[in-house]
Write a protein that holds these residues in place. Structure first.
Motif, PDB file in Angstrom:
ATOM      1  N   ASP A 171      18.460  46.471  52.896  1.00  0.00           N
ATOM      2  CA  ASP A 171      17.230  45.678  52.837  1.00  0.00           C
ATOM      3  C   ASP A 171      17.480  44.309  53.476  1.00  0.00           C
ATOM      4  O   ASP A 171      18.569  43.746  53.353  1.00  0.00           O
ATOM      5  CB  ASP A 171      16.784  45.488  51.389  1.00  0.00           C
ATOM      6  N   GLN A 172      16.444  43.781  54.146  1.00  0.00           N
ATOM      7  CA  GLN A 172      16.492  42.459  54.764  1.00  0.00           C
ATOM      8  C   GLN A 172      15.329  41.641  54.219  1.00  0.00           C
ATOM      9  O   GLN A 172      14.204  42.149  54.127  1.00  0.00           O
ATOM     10  CB  GLN A 172      16.357  42.556  56.288  1.00  0.00           C
ATOM     11  N   ALA A 178      16.057  44.219  46.110  1.00  0.00           N
ATOM     12  CA  ALA A 178      15.580  43.131  46.967  1.00  0.00           C
ATOM     13  C   ALA A 178      14.421  42.375  46.324  1.00  0.00           C
ATOM     14  O   ALA A 178      14.365  41.147  46.379  1.00  0.00           O
ATOM     15  CB  ALA A 178      15.171  43.687  48.329  1.00  0.00           C
ATOM     16  N   GLU A 179      13.516  43.099  45.687  1.00  0.00           N
ATOM     17  CA  GLU A 179      12.376  42.438  45.066  1.00  0.00           C
ATOM     18  C   GLU A 179      12.807  41.532  43.918  1.00  0.00           C
ATOM     19  O   GLU A 179      12.347  40.394  43.804  1.00  0.00           O
ATOM     20  CB  GLU A 179      11.367  43.468  44.557  1.00  0.00           C
ATOM     21  N   MET A 239       9.918  41.205  53.583  1.00  0.00           N
ATOM     22  CA  MET A 239      11.041  42.120  53.361  1.00  0.00           C
ATOM     23  C   MET A 239      10.893  43.331  54.265  1.00  0.00           C
ATOM     24  O   MET A 239       9.782  43.757  54.557  1.00  0.00           O
ATOM     25  CB  MET A 239      11.064  42.599  51.914  1.00  0.00           C
ATOM     26  N   VAL A 240      12.022  43.860  54.680  1.00  0.00           N
ATOM     27  CA  VAL A 240      12.063  45.147  55.371  1.00  0.00           C
ATOM     28  C   VAL A 240      13.076  45.974  54.596  1.00  0.00           C
ATOM     29  O   VAL A 240      14.243  45.590  54.490  1.00  0.00           O
ATOM     30  CB  VAL A 240      12.475  44.997  56.849  1.00  0.00           C
ATOM     31  N   ASP A 241      12.615  47.092  54.027  1.00  0.00           N
ATOM     32  CA  ASP A 241      13.523  47.888  53.209  1.00  0.00           C
ATOM     33  C   ASP A 241      14.439  48.751  54.073  1.00  0.00           C
ATOM     34  O   ASP A 241      14.328  48.764  55.301  1.00  0.00           O
ATOM     35  CB  ASP A 241      12.767  48.704  52.159  1.00  0.00           C
ATOM     36  N   ARG A 242      15.342  49.448  53.440  1.00  0.00           N
ATOM     37  CA  ARG A 242      16.347  50.255  54.148  1.00  0.00           C
ATOM     38  C   ARG A 242      15.729  51.347  55.005  1.00  0.00           C
ATOM     39  O   ARG A 242      16.365  51.866  55.888  1.00  0.00           O
ATOM     40  CB  ARG A 242      17.336  50.851  53.150  1.00  0.00           C
TER      41      ARG A 242
END
Length: 137
Positions: free
Chosen positions: A102-103, A53-54, A114-117
């Motif tokens: 991830d969002q 995601a990053e 971001m919101v990780d898993r």
């Protein structure tokens, strides 16, 4: 033309014959104009599977510094990416979900959240620094 030269590098790699044969078969199957283009596309696709995601968010934010057209950036960076599972274009932001859970939301001002898993929130500020948004208990 000068900008293209600055953004590319010439490299020479020695590859096994069997791998070269596979690349030229891919070139023919996809009707690509050159073996170099075939190798470029295969490498890009393989490397996308290693993204997180990053990395995707930073690629998006880097492009946002060049152009403010978020929908064009989404088309180039997100659409067709093998790890992107959802995409939503909002006024002033673009949100995407990943197959990893991830969002991410990227904002027009060059920041992202971001919101990780694991449901941990993070942000990237306009200076490119990551901050953990978790509120201490």
């Amino acid at each position: 033309m000068a900008a293209d030269k600055e953004s590319t590098q010439r490299r020479v790699y020695v590859l096994p014959t069997e791998l070269v044969d596979r690349i030229t078969k891919f070139q023919a199957d996809m009707q690509l104009p050159s073996e170099v283009e075939a190798a470029r596309r295969l490498l890009d696709e393989a490397l996308k599977h290693r993204d997180d995601a990053e990395a995707i968010t930073r690629r998006f934010l880097d492009r946002l510094k060049e152009t403010r057209m978020m929908s064009d950036i989404a088309k180039d960076v997100l659409v067709g990416h093998p790890l992107i599972s959802s995409l939503k274009i909002n006024p002033g932001s673009i949100s995407f979900g990943m197959t990893t859970g991830d969002q991410v939301t990227v904002f027009q001002d060059g920041t992202a959240s971001m919101v990780d898993r694991h449901k941990r929130p993070f942000s990237i500020n306009a200076d490119g620094q990551i901050t953990n948004d978790e509120v201490p208990f």
